[in-house]
Scaffold this active site. Structure first.
Site, mmCIF file in Angstrom:
data_model
loop_
_atom_site.group_PDB
_atom_site.id
_atom_site.type_symbol
_atom_site.label_atom_id
_atom_site.label_comp_id
_atom_site.label_asym_id
_atom_site.label_seq_id
_atom_site.Cartn_x
_atom_site.Cartn_y
_atom_site.Cartn_z
ATOM 1 N N SER A 58 40.990 53.986 39.417
ATOM 2 C CA SER A 58 40.860 53.047 38.481
ATOM 3 C C SER A 58 39.622 52.270 38.447
ATOM 4 C CB SER A 58 42.105 51.940 38.355
ATOM 5 O OG SER A 58 42.187 51.156 39.567
ATOM 6 N N LYS A 125 40.389 44.990 40.604
ATOM 7 C CA LYS A 125 39.743 45.381 39.340
ATOM 8 C C LYS A 125 38.264 44.439 39.176
ATOM 9 C CE LYS A 125 43.446 47.392 38.111
ATOM 10 N NZ LYS A 125 43.521 48.972 37.965
#
Length: 229
Positions: A58, A125
């Protein structure tokens, strides 16, 4: 008559050389130095830095699966837009696990004090929205907007759009909007719009900022800070 002189005796269990008291003192100092060094390591790990392993695609191309990263613990005011952070997603990105009982609870408490975390609820993230920002997808060129201004994102995975999910959210006070760099393969704030907090993450759940890749050797390097713009 030839006289004889008794040979000096060695204390039982000892050896010739330094007196027993001196040897004992040196041993105690060595133990003390080792204990202090261990304590410093634990304090640094708990309050300054930690290491984490990247579990998924990701955050490509910035971070690859299997890489080990060094995370610098930060206070809430230090977080900038564009920072890559590790956070505890319990209650927002994943359900809270049952409370441990008995010895398991004691062990979990000690592990927490020493800075060891289970890892299943930890996510990495990039910070896209800060408290009070309005984040919108997207303008006529497909760019994210922050308070109406387009956000330049040079870190995106080549070929990925900033977002295929349309959204318009005002980031609540004390919370962050976070997204992966590999937008087409990232379950981030967009995937949790219906969760508590509307997909945002509490500043207090941020463990730290990713500052460097430490493994493998061909990937070692620093991770740049966000621009704040």
């Amino acid at each position: 008559m030839t006289s004889t002189h008794p040979r000096p005796s060695t204390p039982s269990g000892g050896s010739a050389g330094a007196p027993a008291g001196l040897r004992s003192s040196r041993g105690a100092r060595a133990v003390l130095v080792l204990a202090v060094a261990l304590l410093l390591v634990l304090l640094v790990r708990t309050f300054v830095v930690q290491t984490f392993s990247i579990p998924s695609d990701s955050m490509q191309p910035t971070l690859r699966p299997g890489e080990r990263v060094l995370v610098w613990r930060v206070d809430a005011p230090e977080v900038r837009r564009g920072d890559v952070v590790v956070f505890d997603g319990t209650g927002t990105f994943v359900d809270a696990p049952p409370d441990p009982q008995g010895l398991a609870a004691v062990g979990a408490g000690i592990a927490g004090l020493l800075g060891f975390r289970p890892g299943e609820s930890d996510f990495v993230k990039r910070v896209v929205g800060l408290p009070g920002d309005r984040i919108t997808c997207c303008d006529d060129r497909g760019r994210l907007l922050v308070d109406g201004e387009p956000l330049e994102e040079p870190y995106l995975q080549p070929g990925d759009a900033p977002s295929d999910v349309r959204f318009d959210i005002a980031v609540p006070p004390g919370r962050l909007w976070v997204m992966g760099d590999h937008r087409s393969d990232s379950a981030d704030s967009r995937s949790h719009l219906g969760s508590p907090g509307g997909g945002t993450v509490a500043l207090g759940d941020v463990i730290g900022r990713v500052v460097a890749v430490t493994w493998p050797l061909d990937a070692v390097g620093t991770v740049a800070r966000g621009s704040g713009s």
